[in-house]
Scaffold this active site. Structure first.
Site, PDB file in Angstrom:
ATOM      1  N   LEU A 125       0.828  -1.206   0.000  1.00  0.00           N
ATOM      2  CA  LEU A 125       0.000   0.000   0.000  1.00  0.00           C
ATOM      3  C   LEU A 125       0.867   1.262   0.000  1.00  0.00           C
ATOM      4  O   LEU A 125       0.748   2.102  -0.881  1.00  0.00           O
ATOM      5  CB  LEU A 125      -0.925  -0.012   1.222  1.00  0.00           C
ATOM      6  CG  LEU A 125      -1.895   1.164   1.359  1.00  0.00           C
ATOM      7  CD1 LEU A 125      -2.899   1.182   0.204  1.00  0.00           C
ATOM      8  CD2 LEU A 125      -2.637   1.106   2.696  1.00  0.00           C
ATOM      9  N   GLU A 127       3.797   4.132  -0.274  1.00  0.00           N
ATOM     10  CA  GLU A 127       4.764   4.541  -1.291  1.00  0.00           C
ATOM     11  C   GLU A 127       5.682   5.604  -0.702  1.00  0.00           C
ATOM     12  O   GLU A 127       5.390   6.142   0.376  1.00  0.00           O
ATOM     13  CB  GLU A 127       4.041   5.081  -2.528  1.00  0.00           C
ATOM     14  CG  GLU A 127       3.203   4.033  -3.226  1.00  0.00           C
ATOM     15  CD  GLU A 127       2.569   4.506  -4.534  1.00  0.00           C
ATOM     16  OE1 GLU A 127       1.849   3.706  -5.144  1.00  0.00           O
ATOM     17  OE2 GLU A 127       2.805   5.674  -4.935  1.00  0.00           O
ATOM     18  N   GLU A 362       0.667   0.850  10.093  1.00  0.00           N
ATOM     19  CA  GLU A 362      -0.795   0.665  10.069  1.00  0.00           C
ATOM     20  C   GLU A 362      -1.523   1.960  10.452  1.00  0.00           C
ATOM     21  O   GLU A 362      -2.583   1.933  11.074  1.00  0.00           O
ATOM     22  CB  GLU A 362      -1.240  -0.478  10.993  1.00  0.00           C
ATOM     23  CG  GLU A 362      -0.644  -1.839  10.660  1.00  0.00           C
ATOM     24  CD  GLU A 362      -1.232  -2.473   9.414  1.00  0.00           C
ATOM     25  OE1 GLU A 362      -2.001  -1.800   8.707  1.00  0.00           O
ATOM     26  OE2 GLU A 362      -0.898  -3.635   9.150  1.00  0.00           O
TER      27      GLU A 362
END
Length: 378
Positions: A125, A127, A362
């Site tokens: 997910l 970047e 997260e």
């Protein structure tokens, strides 16, 4: 510690997890973390034991267990080896995406392998310029006939270069919120490569790399759900992932508390164990309260999830509470051990370093506060 579990089967599963963690994982940790090696054998052992597939339907090879049971198993693993606890949570996150959003054909084709214990997943997910800001993702997937052509760079990918498959989020249109799509990408896909492992403060065995896509071609049937659903898929999956990290952080805190209590019983100063001094007792009491509060928050959120009720705010509360607690508890554990706690001869120094990143991944704890506040006010 005292645990309340829903069934005899769940008690047996937790006992199995504790036995594996204590007898098989814990003896390897210090040497493996020092060498920063990927713990492949540990994941294979957990997979063969059925502990990598606990919260998923039995029809696909899962354990059919409630999320509250799965999370307590993750806590046991993390208390012994935090890097493996994180990898276990990440793997579950990847399978959750497919189980909750994939077509029946996609689930039939991929989930049994994901839950077999032979495969380990990674979640692509973030970047370089898009961590908490998912709408800033630039990796692009362009449809070319019956294939998507993917170009871009993913950053901070746990299990990077070591996983058997990757859940990829890429942009299929320019729309910042409705332009993301999700894909299953098996290891060995042409055009996919990896950066060097990051040199991190802690969790050295949680190998973390860039994942690079240079015109990688993915069959269209590896799309998860529909085009443009990636933002919803990513954010909903992260609610479950945040509970996994809360459980990991609680395991780290419990391990640090256990080491501090043992040390306080054994270490003598002024002719008596340091645990006899009220100053140390109060420190240990506060640590225990932090750990039990962390466990209570993640179990409350998990029980809401198991009941099919909304749990997004509670997941953020659990992640925030447990990871901040892990940082405070490991800091205090170092204090209890004093000079010894500052050396690598004792595990609390490593637990202190491992705890820090739980406040970051997260979704940083600042993001969690935003999620909680917005949910309260909407």
């Amino acid at each position: 510690m005292e645990r309340l579990l829903p069934t005899e089967e769940s008690r047996e599963l937790l006992a199995l997890a504790r036995e594996i963690a204590t007898k098989e994982l814990a003896p390897q940790v210090a040497e493996a973390e020092e060498a920063a090696v990927f713990p492949e054998a540990a994941y294979r052992l957990l997979g063969r034991s059925g502990l990598l597939a606990l919260p998923f339907p039995e029809e696909y090879g899962g354990g059919g267990q409630p999320y509250e049971v799965y999370l307590q198993v993750v806590e046991e693993i993390a208390a012994a080896w935090p890097s493996v606890g994180v990898g276990t949570s990440v793997h579950s996150l990847t399978a959750t995406v497919v189980e909750a959003n994939g077509s029946q054909a996609l689930k039939d084709a991929w989930l049994p392998r994901m839950l077999s214990g032979d495969w380990l997943g990674a979640y692509c997910l973030s970047e370089p310029q898009a961590g908490s800001d998912v709408s800033g993702i630039r990796t692009a997937a362009r449809l070319d006939g019956s294939e998507y052509v993917v170009r871009g760079t993913k950053q901070w990918i746990s299990n990077g270069s070591c996983a058997d498959y990757y859940i990829l989020f890429a942009r299929t249109s320019p729309d910042p919120k409705r332009g993301l799509s999700a894909f299953v990408v098996p290891d060995g896909t042409a055009g996919m490569s990896f950066g060097a492992p990051e040199k991190k403060m802690g969790l050295a065995c949680d190998v973390t790399t860039q994942v690079l896509f240079d015109d990688a071609r993915l069959p269209a049937d590896q799309l998860i759900g529909e085009e443009g659903e990636g933002m919803r898929v990513a954010l909903s999956a992260l609610d479950a992932g945040r509970l996994g990290i809360a459980a990991v952080a609680t395991g780290i805190g419990q391990a640090a508390l256990d080491h501090a209590v043992r040390y306080a019983k054994e270490r003598e100063q002024f002719g008596q164990p340091i645990g006899d001094f009220q100053g140390i007792q109060f420190l240990l009491a506060d640590m225990a309260a932090e750990v039990e509060r962390a466990r209570a928050t993640y179990l409350h959120a998990a029980r809401l999830k198991d009941a099919g009720r909304p749990f997004s705010r509670q997941a953020s509360i659990a992640k925030l509470t447990a990871t901040d607690a892990a940082m405070r508890v490991t800091t205090d554990a170092v204090q209890v051990l004093a000079g010894n706690g500052y050396t690598r001869d004792y595990p609390v120094e490593r637990l202190f370093r491992d705890a820090k990143v739980t406040q970051i991944f997260e979704g940083t704890n600042q993001i969690q506060r935003m999620v909680i506040g917005r949910d309260l006010l909407r």
